[in-house]
Write a protein that holds these residues in place. Structure first.
Motif, PDB file in Angstrom:
ATOM      1  N   GLU A  13       0.853  -1.182   0.000  1.00  0.00           N
ATOM      2  CA  GLU A  13       0.000   0.000   0.000  1.00  0.00           C
ATOM      3  C   GLU A  13       0.890   1.233   0.000  1.00  0.00           C
ATOM      4  O   GLU A  13       1.702   1.407   0.901  1.00  0.00           O
ATOM      5  CB  GLU A  13      -0.895   0.028   1.240  1.00  0.00           C
ATOM      6  CG  GLU A  13      -1.801  -1.176   1.406  1.00  0.00           C
ATOM      7  CD  GLU A  13      -2.411  -1.214   2.796  1.00  0.00           C
ATOM      8  OE1 GLU A  13      -3.498  -0.623   2.972  1.00  0.00           O
ATOM      9  OE2 GLU A  13      -1.787  -1.811   3.699  1.00  0.00           O
ATOM     10  N   ASP A  14       0.758   2.086  -1.003  1.00  0.00           N
ATOM     11  CA  ASP A  14       1.542   3.306  -1.090  1.00  0.00           C
ATOM     12  C   ASP A  14       0.820   4.452  -0.397  1.00  0.00           C
ATOM     13  O   ASP A  14      -0.371   4.686  -0.637  1.00  0.00           O
ATOM     14  CB  ASP A  14       1.807   3.673  -2.548  1.00  0.00           C
ATOM     15  CG  ASP A  14       2.834   2.761  -3.201  1.00  0.00           C
ATOM     16  OD1 ASP A  14       3.276   1.798  -2.536  1.00  0.00           O
ATOM     17  OD2 ASP A  14       3.199   3.008  -4.362  1.00  0.00           O
ATOM     18  N   MET A  15       1.541   5.156   0.458  1.00  0.00           N
ATOM     19  CA  MET A  15       1.004   6.294   1.187  1.00  0.00           C
ATOM     20  C   MET A  15       1.614   7.569   0.601  1.00  0.00           C
ATOM     21  O   MET A  15       1.932   7.613  -0.578  1.00  0.00           O
ATOM     22  CB  MET A  15       1.319   6.146   2.680  1.00  0.00           C
ATOM     23  CG  MET A  15       0.928   4.796   3.263  1.00  0.00           C
ATOM     24  SD  MET A  15      -0.850   4.446   3.094  1.00  0.00           S
ATOM     25  CE  MET A  15      -0.946   2.812   3.813  1.00  0.00           C
ATOM     26  N   HIS A  16       1.784   8.596   1.424  1.00  0.00           N
ATOM     27  CA  HIS A  16       2.379   9.846   0.972  1.00  0.00           C
ATOM     28  C   HIS A  16       3.890   9.783   1.157  1.00  0.00           C
ATOM     29  O   HIS A  16       4.418  10.166   2.198  1.00  0.00           O
ATOM     30  CB  HIS A  16       1.780  11.028   1.738  1.00  0.00           C
ATOM     31  CG  HIS A  16       0.306  11.198   1.526  1.00  0.00           C
ATOM     32  ND1 HIS A  16      -0.232  11.622   0.333  1.00  0.00           N
ATOM     33  CD2 HIS A  16      -0.747  10.970   2.347  1.00  0.00           C
ATOM     34  CE1 HIS A  16      -1.544  11.663   0.429  1.00  0.00           C
ATOM     35  NE2 HIS A  16      -1.886  11.265   1.638  1.00  0.00           N
ATOM     36  N   GLY A  17       4.575   9.253   0.148  1.00  0.00           N
ATOM     37  CA  GLY A  17       6.033   9.174   0.198  1.00  0.00           C
ATOM     38  C   GLY A  17       6.578   7.936   0.875  1.00  0.00           C
ATOM     39  O   GLY A  17       7.782   7.750   0.922  1.00  0.00           O
ATOM     40  N   TRP A  18       5.707   7.076   1.396  1.00  0.00           N
ATOM     41  CA  TRP A  18       6.166   5.832   2.014  1.00  0.00           C
ATOM     42  C   TRP A  18       5.190   4.726   1.656  1.00  0.00           C
ATOM     43  O   TRP A  18       4.122   4.977   1.092  1.00  0.00           O
ATOM     44  CB  TRP A  18       6.311   5.972   3.529  1.00  0.00           C
ATOM     45  CG  TRP A  18       5.057   6.280   4.293  1.00  0.00           C
ATOM     46  CD1 TRP A  18       4.464   7.497   4.452  1.00  0.00           C
ATOM     47  CD2 TRP A  18       4.243   5.351   5.024  1.00  0.00           C
ATOM     48  NE1 TRP A  18       3.336   7.388   5.229  1.00  0.00           N
ATOM     49  CE2 TRP A  18       3.175   6.092   5.596  1.00  0.00           C
ATOM     50  CE3 TRP A  18       4.317   3.980   5.258  1.00  0.00           C
ATOM     51  CZ2 TRP A  18       2.191   5.489   6.387  1.00  0.00           C
ATOM     52  CZ3 TRP A  18       3.340   3.379   6.048  1.00  0.00           C
ATOM     53  CH2 TRP A  18       2.293   4.124   6.596  1.00  0.00           C
ATOM     54  N   ASP A  49      14.399   0.681  -7.097  1.00  0.00           N
ATOM     55  CA  ASP A  49      14.570   1.827  -7.997  1.00  0.00           C
ATOM     56  C   ASP A  49      13.350   2.742  -7.998  1.00  0.00           C
ATOM     57  O   ASP A  49      13.150   3.515  -8.932  1.00  0.00           O
ATOM     58  CB  ASP A  49      14.845   1.325  -9.418  1.00  0.00           C
ATOM     59  CG  ASP A  49      16.119   0.502  -9.511  1.00  0.00           C
ATOM     60  OD1 ASP A  49      17.136   0.938  -8.944  1.00  0.00           O
ATOM     61  OD2 ASP A  49      16.089  -0.583 -10.125  1.00  0.00           O
ATOM     62  N   ASP A  50      12.542   2.672  -6.952  1.00  0.00           N
ATOM     63  CA  ASP A  50      11.328   3.490  -6.868  1.00  0.00           C
ATOM     64  C   ASP A  50      11.654   4.785  -6.130  1.00  0.00           C
ATOM     65  O   ASP A  50      11.756   4.807  -4.902  1.00  0.00           O
ATOM     66  CB  ASP A  50      10.221   2.717  -6.144  1.00  0.00           C
ATOM     67  CG  ASP A  50       8.871   3.408  -6.229  1.00  0.00           C
ATOM     68  OD1 ASP A  50       8.844   4.639  -6.428  1.00  0.00           O
ATOM     69  OD2 ASP A  50       7.848   2.716  -6.075  1.00  0.00           O
ATOM     70  N   ASP A  51      11.810   5.873  -6.883  1.00  0.00           N
ATOM     71  CA  ASP A  51      12.200   7.135  -6.247  1.00  0.00           C
ATOM     72  C   ASP A  51      11.018   7.909  -5.686  1.00  0.00           C
ATOM     73  O   ASP A  51      11.171   9.060  -5.261  1.00  0.00           O
ATOM     74  CB  ASP A  51      13.017   7.999  -7.214  1.00  0.00           C
ATOM     75  CG  ASP A  51      12.247   8.377  -8.478  1.00  0.00           C
ATOM     76  OD1 ASP A  51      11.028   8.073  -8.555  1.00  0.00           O
ATOM     77  OD2 ASP A  51      12.852   8.977  -9.386  1.00  0.00           O
ATOM     78  N   THR A  52       9.838   7.290  -5.665  1.00  0.00           N
ATOM     79  CA  THR A  52       8.686   7.934  -5.033  1.00  0.00           C
ATOM     80  C   THR A  52       8.528   7.508  -3.572  1.00  0.00           C
ATOM     81  O   THR A  52       7.705   8.086  -2.848  1.00  0.00           O
ATOM     82  CB  THR A  52       7.381   7.607  -5.785  1.00  0.00           C
ATOM     83  OG1 THR A  52       7.045   6.221  -5.595  1.00  0.00           O
ATOM     84  CG2 THR A  52       7.513   7.895  -7.271  1.00  0.00           C
ATOM     85  N   ILE A  53       9.290   6.502  -3.149  1.00  0.00           N
ATOM     86  CA  ILE A  53       9.142   5.946  -1.802  1.00  0.00           C
ATOM     87  C   ILE A  53      10.392   6.247  -0.982  1.00  0.00           C
ATOM     88  O   ILE A  53      11.507   5.905  -1.383  1.00  0.00           O
ATOM     89  CB  ILE A  53       8.899   4.425  -1.851  1.00  0.00           C
ATOM     90  CG1 ILE A  53       7.613   4.112  -2.630  1.00  0.00           C
ATOM     91  CG2 ILE A  53       8.833   3.847  -0.444  1.00  0.00           C
ATOM     92  CD1 ILE A  53       6.351   4.692  -2.020  1.00  0.00           C
ATOM     93  N   ALA A  54      10.213   6.883   0.192  1.00  0.00           N
ATOM     94  CA  ALA A  54      11.341   7.249   1.047  1.00  0.00           C
ATOM     95  C   ALA A  54      11.378   6.461   2.343  1.00  0.00           C
ATOM     96  O   ALA A  54      12.284   6.649   3.156  1.00  0.00           O
ATOM     97  CB  ALA A  54      11.309   8.743   1.348  1.00  0.00           C
ATOM     98  N   CYS A  55      10.415   5.579   2.563  1.00  0.00           N
ATOM     99  CA  CYS A  55      10.400   4.759   3.771  1.00  0.00           C
ATOM    100  C   CYS A  55       9.468   3.578   3.531  1.00  0.00           C
ATOM    101  O   CYS A  55       8.467   3.712   2.811  1.00  0.00           O
ATOM    102  CB  CYS A  55       9.921   5.583   4.965  1.00  0.00           C
ATOM    103  SG  CYS A  55       9.917   4.698   6.546  1.00  0.00           S
ATOM    104  N   VAL A  56       9.811   2.437   4.121  1.00  0.00           N
ATOM    105  CA  VAL A  56       8.988   1.231   4.010  1.00  0.00           C
ATOM    106  C   VAL A  56       8.672   0.735   5.419  1.00  0.00           C
ATOM    107  O   VAL A  56       9.560   0.692   6.278  1.00  0.00           O
ATOM    108  CB  VAL A  56       9.728   0.121   3.228  1.00  0.00           C
ATOM    109  CG1 VAL A  56       8.887  -1.158   3.182  1.00  0.00           C
ATOM    110  CG2 VAL A  56      10.068   0.585   1.821  1.00  0.00           C
ATOM    111  N   VAL A  57       7.422   0.374   5.645  1.00  0.00           N
ATOM    112  CA  VAL A  57       6.999  -0.259   6.892  1.00  0.00           C
ATOM    113  C   VAL A  57       6.598  -1.693   6.575  1.00  0.00           C
ATOM    114  O   VAL A  57       5.776  -1.937   5.683  1.00  0.00           O
ATOM    115  CB  VAL A  57       5.811   0.488   7.533  1.00  0.00           C
ATOM    116  CG1 VAL A  57       5.273  -0.292   8.728  1.00  0.00           C
ATOM    117  CG2 VAL A  57       6.223   1.895   7.946  1.00  0.00           C
ATOM    118  N   LEU A  58       7.191  -2.649   7.279  1.00  0.00           N
ATOM    119  CA  LEU A  58       6.844  -4.060   7.117  1.00  0.00           C
ATOM    120  C   LEU A  58       6.070  -4.504   8.352  1.00  0.00           C
ATOM    121  O   LEU A  58       6.552  -4.358   9.472  1.00  0.00           O
ATOM    122  CB  LEU A  58       8.109  -4.901   6.955  1.00  0.00           C
ATOM    123  CG  LEU A  58       7.908  -6.421   6.788  1.00  0.00           C
ATOM    124  CD1 LEU A  58       7.157  -6.732   5.498  1.00  0.00           C
ATOM    125  CD2 LEU A  58       9.245  -7.144   6.814  1.00  0.00           C
TER     126      LEU A  58
END
Length: 252
Positions: A13-18, A49-58
């Motif tokens: 699920e993509d949020m705002h920048g993460w 290589d996804d430059d829209t995502i700056a953080c990932v929560v697992l």
């Protein structure tokens, strides 16, 4: 006619920048199978290589993060592409250019703990429970427990957890440095989202450079690390001027 397409084993699920990756076998307490790892690996490859995502929560769906490696799969034998394929998958996740947070609620045992340890840090709900039960089942670690656990909590504490197979609660995980914070379960999702948002608001360039620097110098001599920091410095990011200008304009 009902849709026969199986549910994803790992949701993105993509949020705002993460983004949030969710282990999605809630009826099996998110027990880890080759299929789960295969989907996790695919998400990791896409994020690299996804430059829209700056953080990932697992995190895990339902009652817990994960009860660990699926014992039924172990007993029947697993078909994996190579002996070190699970470990390699976790290393690929660990080397993502953006911070990866393990958001742990409920069970986080053995293989699940190895997955969480491959994240940059762990935040725990107050109902989280951790343990390494390899010795209980006459197993030995092959996904990274013997390397990441002592780096996180120290060798003696890692030995105690590995030799006893004891379960520890969130408060003890915080005390020994396994978890970075403990959050009441009723606020867990909201506070993890806020944390991810704060990280995502900062520079992707800095996140990636800092991760590479920390990875290259972890456990080394201080003088060597200081020299590495100077000689291998990656400079400033392409967003540096815009970020400073936004700050100074706000103060004006």
């Amino acid at each position: 006619m009902p849709d026969a397409t199986p549910a994803p084993l790992v949701l993105r699920e993509d949020m705002h920048g993460w983004c949030r990756l969710t282990l999605n076998r809630p009826d099996k307490l998110n027990a880890l199978t080759v299929g789960v790892f295969r989907e996790l690996r695919a998400h990791v490859a896409a994020l690299r290589d996804d430059d829209t995502i700056a953080c990932v929560v697992l995190r895990g769906a339902g009652r817990c993060f994960s009860a660990g490696h699926d014992l039924a799969d172990i007993a029947t034998g697993e078909e994996v592409p190579s002996r070190g394929w699970h470990s390699e998958t976790l290393r690929l996740m660990e080397k993502l250019p953006m911070p990866v947070i393990a958001a742990v609620h409920g069970h986080c045992y053995t293989g699940a703990l190895e997955v969480a340890l491959a994240c940059d840090f762990i935040v725990a709900a107050d109902n989280a429970r951790f343990g390494d039960t390899h010795a209980k089942w006459a197993l030995t670690p092959i996904w990274g427990m013997s390397q990441r656990l002592p780096r996180r909590v120290g060798v003696a504490t890692a030995k105690r957890l590995m030799f006893t197979a004891d379960m520890i609660d969130a408060a003890e995980a915080l005390r020994i440095g396994l978890a970075e914070s403990v959050i009441p379960l009723d606020r867990f999702d909201a506070e993890v989202a806020a944390l991810a948002g704060r990280i995502a608001a900062n520079s992707r360039f800095s996140h990636a450079a800092n991760k590479r620097l920390l990875d290259a110098t972890d456990g080394g001599a201080l003088d060597a690390g200081l020299q590495w920091e100077v000689m291998e410095n990656e400079g400033v990011g392409p967003d540096m001027r815009a970020r400073i200008a936004a700050f100074t304009d706000k103060k004006a």
